[in-house]
Design a protein around this motif. Structure first.
Motif, PDB file in Angstrom:
ATOM      1  N   ILE A 260       1.173  -0.974  -0.004  1.00 57.81           N
ATOM      2  CA  ILE A 260      -0.178  -0.229   0.049  1.00 57.81           C
ATOM      3  C   ILE A 260       0.895   0.777   0.092  1.00 57.81           C
ATOM      4  N   GLY A 261       0.321   2.592  -1.059  1.00 64.42           N
ATOM      5  CA  GLY A 261       1.669   3.278  -0.790  1.00 64.42           C
ATOM      6  C   GLY A 261       1.934   3.797  -2.601  1.00 64.42           C
ATOM      7  N   ARG A 262       2.319   4.688  -2.726  1.00 60.75           N
ATOM      8  CA  ARG A 262       2.936   4.746  -4.084  1.00 60.75           C
ATOM      9  C   ARG A 262       4.067   3.783  -4.333  1.00 60.75           C
ATOM     10  N   PRO A 263       3.632   3.896  -6.301  1.00 60.16           N
ATOM     11  CA  PRO A 263       3.658   2.860  -6.413  1.00 60.16           C
ATOM     12  C   PRO A 263       6.026   2.806  -6.055  1.00 60.16           C
ATOM     13  N   ALA A 264       6.599   1.680  -6.730  1.00 58.96           N
ATOM     14  CA  ALA A 264       7.312   1.518  -5.945  1.00 58.96           C
ATOM     15  C   ALA A 264       8.483   0.369  -6.873  1.00 58.96           C
ATOM     16  N   CYS A 265       9.856   0.704  -6.886  1.00 57.09           N
ATOM     17  CA  CYS A 265      10.939  -0.665  -7.403  1.00 57.09           C
ATOM     18  C   CYS A 265      10.177  -1.619  -7.419  1.00 57.09           C
ATOM     19  N   ILE A 266      10.327  -2.113  -8.248  1.00 54.07           N
ATOM     20  CA  ILE A 266      10.040  -3.589  -8.556  1.00 54.07           C
ATOM     21  C   ILE A 266      11.127  -4.549  -8.927  1.00 54.07           C
ATOM     22  N   ARG A 267      12.248  -3.889  -9.222  1.00 57.45           N
ATOM     23  CA  ARG A 267      13.052  -5.357  -8.898  1.00 57.45           C
ATOM     24  C   ARG A 267      14.369  -4.494  -7.840  1.00 57.45           C
ATOM     25  N   ILE A 268      14.939  -5.482  -7.002  1.00 59.72           N
ATOM     26  CA  ILE A 268      15.928  -4.650  -6.161  1.00 59.72           C
ATOM     27  C   ILE A 268      16.928  -5.688  -5.956  1.00 59.72           C
ATOM     28  N   PRO A 269      18.294  -5.326  -6.019  1.00 58.26           N
ATOM     29  CA  PRO A 269      19.638  -6.707  -6.364  1.00 58.26           C
ATOM     30  C   PRO A 269      19.655  -6.785  -4.617  1.00 58.26           C
ATOM     31  N   ILE A 270      19.661  -8.136  -3.981  1.00 62.02           N
ATOM     32  CA  ILE A 270      20.339  -8.614  -2.844  1.00 62.02           C
ATOM     33  C   ILE A 270      20.868  -7.831  -2.590  1.00 62.02           C
TER      34      ILE A 270
ATOM     35  N   ARG B  68      16.754  -0.770  10.651  1.00 67.95           N
ATOM     36  CA  ARG B  68      15.962   0.588  11.512  1.00 67.95           C
ATOM     37  C   ARG B  68      16.717   1.601  11.216  1.00 67.95           C
ATOM     38  N   VAL B  69      16.087   2.224   9.858  1.00 69.87           N
ATOM     39  CA  VAL B  69      17.222   3.576   9.473  1.00 69.87           C
ATOM     40  C   VAL B  69      16.552   4.726   9.016  1.00 69.87           C
ATOM     41  N   GLU B  70      17.512   5.492  10.666  1.00 71.41           N
ATOM     42  CA  GLU B  70      16.914   7.090  11.122  1.00 71.41           C
ATOM     43  C   GLU B  70      16.200   7.939   9.752  1.00 71.41           C
ATOM     44  N   ASP B  71      17.584   7.675   8.897  1.00 70.39           N
ATOM     45  CA  ASP B  71      17.408   9.102   8.371  1.00 70.39           C
ATOM     46  C   ASP B  71      17.871   8.216   6.784  1.00 70.39           C
ATOM     47  N   VAL B  72      16.715   8.034   5.640  1.00 70.55           N
ATOM     48  CA  VAL B  72      17.417   6.805   4.514  1.00 70.55           C
ATOM     49  C   VAL B  72      17.831   7.322   4.052  1.00 70.55           C
ATOM     50  N   HIS B  73      18.418   8.895   4.066  1.00 68.08           N
ATOM     51  CA  HIS B  73      19.445  10.011   2.897  1.00 68.08           C
ATOM     52  C   HIS B  73      21.169   9.292   3.284  1.00 68.08           C
ATOM     53  N   ALA B  74      21.041   9.014   4.937  1.00 68.42           N
ATOM     54  CA  ALA B  74      22.000   8.793   5.088  1.00 68.42           C
ATOM     55  C   ALA B  74      22.398   7.259   4.686  1.00 68.42           C
ATOM     56  N   PHE B  75      22.096   6.219   3.917  1.00 64.11           N
ATOM     57  CA  PHE B  75      22.291   5.123   4.022  1.00 64.11           C
ATOM     58  C   PHE B  75      22.880   4.978   2.973  1.00 64.11           C
ATOM     59  N   PRO B  76      24.203   4.480   2.898  1.00 62.14           N
ATOM     60  CA  PRO B  76      25.096   3.785   2.358  1.00 62.14           C
ATOM     61  C   PRO B  76      24.147   3.585   1.184  1.00 62.14           C
ATOM     62  N   GLY B  77      24.143   3.570  -0.369  1.00 62.09           N
ATOM     63  CA  GLY B  77      23.232   2.885  -1.137  1.00 62.09           C
ATOM     64  C   GLY B  77      21.718   2.993  -1.286  1.00 62.09           C
ATOM     65  N   HIS B  78      21.287   3.819  -0.579  1.00 59.63           N
ATOM     66  CA  HIS B  78      20.227   4.144  -0.045  1.00 59.63           C
ATOM     67  C   HIS B  78      19.456   3.894  -2.043  1.00 59.63           C
ATOM     68  N   ILE B  79      18.168   3.120  -1.793  1.00 58.05           N
ATOM     69  CA  ILE B  79      17.378   2.928  -2.861  1.00 58.05           C
ATOM     70  C   ILE B  79      16.366   3.640  -3.312  1.00 58.05           C
ATOM     71  N   ALA B  80      16.062   5.800  -3.299  1.00 55.06           N
ATOM     72  CA  ALA B  80      14.680   6.251  -3.720  1.00 55.06           C
ATOM     73  C   ALA B  80      13.693   5.632  -4.304  1.00 55.06           C
ATOM     74  N   CYS B  81      12.552   5.252  -3.524  1.00 46.89           N
ATOM     75  CA  CYS B  81      11.590   4.801  -4.569  1.00 46.89           C
ATOM     76  C   CYS B  81      10.426   5.604  -4.676  1.00 46.89           C
ATOM     77  N   ASP B  82      10.449   6.552  -3.351  1.00 52.29           N
ATOM     78  CA  ASP B  82       9.751   7.331  -3.568  1.00 52.29           C
ATOM     79  C   ASP B  82      10.544   8.952  -2.319  1.00 52.29           C
ATOM     80  N   ALA B  83      10.129   9.523  -2.980  1.00 51.63           N
ATOM     81  CA  ALA B  83      11.267  10.826  -2.219  1.00 51.63           C
ATOM     82  C   ALA B  83       9.755  11.391  -1.273  1.00 51.63           C
ATOM     83  N   ALA B  84       9.604  10.921  -0.373  1.00 55.01           N
ATOM     84  CA  ALA B  84       8.679  11.291   0.873  1.00 55.01           C
ATOM     85  C   ALA B  84       8.918  10.763   1.891  1.00 55.01           C
TER      86      ALA B  84
END
Length: 160
Positions: A70-80, A96-112
């Motif tokens: 449930i939510g906005r459209p998302a990335c379909i495939r993510i490499p392990i 448990r990530v407090e700030d996704v923008h600080a997570f190395p390699g974060h994949i931004a499917c939804d900018a929100a």
């Protein structure tokens, strides 16, 4: 008809107990994993406040493939091993990530999305899927949230 509606004043530990009980009741006896994940995504959306995305990624070969959500459209495939979901799938450990923008390699499917909780689902010691929760605020997820979703993952692992 099912009416799983938590009271907004329910303390988090009780709310997660109710979520796990509702998930158990709703999926008991149902063998279709897609149907179960769809209902579980809806339950998490109802029981976990302040989300902008709730759902599943399934392990298919060497990648995660989008499942019911449930939510906005998302990335379909993510490499392990990539992003928060891929890291949870690779390590078998909750992320448990407090700030996704600080997570190395974060994949931004939804900018929100600002924070994320990803819990692996294991069968016979192997990760078969992950539960992914995103929130539009930083530091949204507590240890109590992680423990509650881990309990849910353990409870429904044989129904996914």
């Amino acid at each position: 008809m099912f009416d799983f509606a938590p009271d907004a004043t329910t303390p988090p530990a009780e709310r997660y107990r109710q979520l796990a009980d509702a998930a158990d009741a709703l999926t008991q006896g149902e063998k279709d994993s897609v149907a179960n994940m769809a209902n579980l995504a809806a339950l998490m959306w109802e029981y976990v406040p302040d989300l902008n995305w709730a759902g599943f990624y399934r392990v298919v070969g060497e990648e995660l493939v989008l499942g019911p959500f449930i939510g906005r459209p998302a990335c379909i495939r993510i490499p392990i091993g990539q992003g928060v979901c891929g890291t949870a799938a690779e390590t078998g450990e909750t992320q448990r990530v407090e700030d996704v923008h600080a997570f190395p390699g974060h994949i931004a499917c939804d900018a929100a999305s600002q924070s994320e909780l990803v819990v692996p689902i294991l069968q016979s010691g192997s990760v078969i899927a992950v539960i992914d929760l995103d929130a539009p605020t930083k530091a949204r997820f507590s240890v109590e949230d992680a423990e509650g979703i881990e309990t849910l993952a353990n409870r429904i692992a044989d129904r996914i």
